[in-house]
Design an enzyme around this catalytic site. Structure first.
Site, PDB file in Angstrom:
ATOM      1  N   SER A  49       0.840  -1.199   0.000  1.00 50.84           N
ATOM      2  CA  SER A  49       0.000   0.000   0.000  1.00 50.84           C
ATOM      3  C   SER A  49       0.874   1.248   0.000  1.00 50.84           C
ATOM      4  CB  SER A  49      -0.899   0.003   1.230  1.00 50.84           C
ATOM      5  OG  SER A  49      -0.126   0.332   2.370  1.00 50.84           O
ATOM      6  N   LYS A  50       0.226   2.352  -0.244  1.00 53.47           N
ATOM      7  CA  LYS A  50       0.926   3.627  -0.230  1.00 53.47           C
ATOM      8  C   LYS A  50       1.565   3.840   1.145  1.00 53.47           C
ATOM      9  CE  LYS A  50      -0.255   8.467  -0.613  1.00 53.47           C
ATOM     10  NZ  LYS A  50      -0.796   8.863   0.657  1.00 53.47           N
ATOM     11  N   ARG A  51       0.850   3.435   2.171  1.00 53.78           N
ATOM     12  CA  ARG A  51       1.379   3.624   3.535  1.00 53.78           C
ATOM     13  C   ARG A  51       2.658   2.818   3.778  1.00 53.78           C
ATOM     14  NH1 ARG A  51      -2.858   1.723   6.295  1.00 53.78           N
ATOM     15  NH2 ARG A  51      -4.259   2.213   4.606  1.00 53.78           N
TER      16      ARG A  51
END
Ligand code: GLU
Length: 513
Positions: A266-268
């Protein structure tokens, strides 16, 4: 099917930055189209106005352009099936929703959000695992299946909000072939009566996507695994709209997984683990959130393409380095794996290093020169070219060069006392002073001559170079490791070497004497 010209599309929704998974989808579509002499289309799927983010479409275009995988038809390039933005195709979709209503494969539904919530609550209380609006539950809801024809007409005439839902058969097996996954079987009792159209006149993703793939003569749908659950619905839409003959072939790509293999990247994860998950820097105009990009980190687009391509595809050989041309030649969907591909950031850096080494020293010097100047140093291109030739092996990015090369532009301002102290002996000061004198008395400042003079000196006093080389390096460069010290001294020149050596020896004298 086989005599149709190959046409594939990348169909992102402009909702923010493009995740590298999306970039890989675009790349595989591009490779597939070019390999088969077909067309690669960019279609912007912006029917969900609530999720629209200004600038996101331009970002997608810029990213594809930076990577060199431009479409041949797009909102910008135009093409025979324009427009390529779904919001501009709005008027086209209603007729297909009407067709489905007429043939009995869709129905109006007037349920309010509260009524839908109520249904979900009741079903959950009755221990239904995944509450759905389906062939069973639709019978107790407010729709054109349960209401009289007059009632439906009255509500429509009165402008009551509605949606058009797909009417799925209660028990039927949907069977389709996926190029990567083989045969897929899904039972309609596990599927939802998905919304196809809303009373604001906008189609949902499912209807717009299928209608456009049909109208744009798409032959292969190559997209991420997260769309696999939608595929059976799309297959039924093709059937109900009478387009089965020209239904595209499906290929659902594997997920890109977190580095530890646990779940989707994910982006996180990128923010957390310190690597980019987007092609370019992005600042969300609505939230102000920023995402870092490969381009700004100093990656070459060739390296990003090469490394992304290998996340889920392999050539069946040990070859790892591929130009875009080679990828086009060798790529095939048959060699895309079903299993998720673990994201390996170290490998991404390794690829960039390999591409960096493919650049000539003078190319690298031109890339590095702006950073040299920005740091306030004024050096000739010739000097910078030699610097680059000496540090490039240690750097993954041109952006890293200064970290390894600063001492070529200014004398170190400190010397690592702890490291020096470890091997320092009472006689070290004298040995190094003698070495300095030997280097001051050498006229030929080629690396070979400096090496010969150094060895002759150390041999004459019976000292192995290994005993003092690191101290020598730290005194001249301030760093514990780096390129050949004879190359370093040759480039710095006699005066600079003498001055640095003497200054550093004053320091060691004061600390270790
Ligand atoms: N608009 C969808 C997306 O954002 C497209 C999925 C598809 O390719 O069908 O990825």
């Amino acid at each position: 099917m086989s005599d149709r010209r190959v046409r594939v599309r990348f169909a992102p929704s402009p909702t923010g930055t493009l995740h590298i998974g999306g970039v890989r989808t675009a790349l595989y579509n591009y490779l597939f189209a070019h390999k088969l002499g077909g067309d690669f289309i960019l279609r912007i799927e912006d029917t969900d106005q609530n999720r629209f983010v200004p600038g996101a479409e331009a970002y997608i275009m810029e990213a594809l352009n930076w990577l060199g995988i431009n479409p041949t038809e797009s909102p910008i390039h135009g093409g025979p099936h324009a427009p390529y933005r779904q919001s501009e195709r709005k008027e086209m979709y209603r007729a297909y929703a009407e067709q489905l209503l007429q043939s009995g494969h869709a129905y109006y539904a007037f349920d309010t959000p509260e009524e839908l919530e109520d249904m979900r609550t009741k079903l959950t209380a009755a221990k239904v695992a995944s509450p759905q609006y389906n062939a069973v539950t639709r019978n107790s809801m407010k729709n054109s299946v349960t209401l009289s024809e007059d009632d439906v007409k009255r509500r429509l005439d009165a402008g009551e909000p509605y949606v058009i839902r797909m009417k799925l058969p209660r028990q039927e097996e949907v069977r389709f072939h996926d190029i990567i996954r083989g045969w897929i079987l899904v039972q309609t009792q596990n599927m939802d009566d998905k919304v196809l159209f809303k009373s604001d006149g906008m189609p949902t993703y499912h209807l717009a996507n299928v209608v456009d793939d049909y109208l744009m003569k798409i032959t292969h749908v190559i997209r991420g695994e997260e769309w696999l659950p939608s595929a059976p619905l799309h297959v039924l839409l093709y059937r109900y709209l009478g387009w089965e003959e020209v239904m595209p072939q499906f290929a659902h790509l594997p997920l890109i997984l977190k580095p530890d293999g646990n779940g989707k990247l994910s982006k996180r994860d990128g923010d957390r683990l310190g690597f980019p998950v987007a092609p370019l820097n992005w600042k969300d105009p609505l939230t102000g959130d920023t995402t870092s990009g490969y381009r700004e980190k100093g990656y070459y687009p060739e390296a990003v393409l090469n490394f992304l391509c290998m996340l889920g595809w392999n050539p069946g050989t040990t070859q790892e380095m591929f130009s875009l041309e080679e990828l086009i030649e060798q790529f095939s969907l048959e060699r895309v794996s079903k299993a998720g591909a673990k994201f390996d950031f170290e490998k991404a850096k390794w690829f960039n290093h390999q591409y960096l080494l493919k650049h000539s020293d003078s190319e690298l010097a031109s890339e590095f020169m702006p950073l040299v100047q920005a740091a306030g140093f004024d050096r000739s291109m010739e000097y910078v070219t030699t610097v680059v030739s000496l540090v490039k092996e240690r750097a993954n990015f041109v952006n890293d060069f200064m970290e390894h090369a600063r001492f070529f532009f200014e004398a170190p301002s400190s010397w690592d006392e702890a490291t020096l102290g470890k091997k320092w002996k009472p006689e070290t000061q004298g040995i190094l002073e003698g070495w300095r004198d030997a280097l001051i008395n050498t006229d030929d400042y080629s690396a070979a001559a400096l090496e010969a003079a150094s060895k002759a000196y150390l041999e004459s006093i019976g000292v192995g170079i290994g005993q003092v080389l690191q101290a020598f390096r730290i005194l001249i460069t301030g760093l514990p490791a780096g390129p050949s010290m004879f190359e370093v001294c040759a480039l710095l020149g006699k005066e600079e070497v003498g001055a640095r050596f003497s200054k550093a020896l004053e320091f060691t004298q004061s600390r270790f004497a």
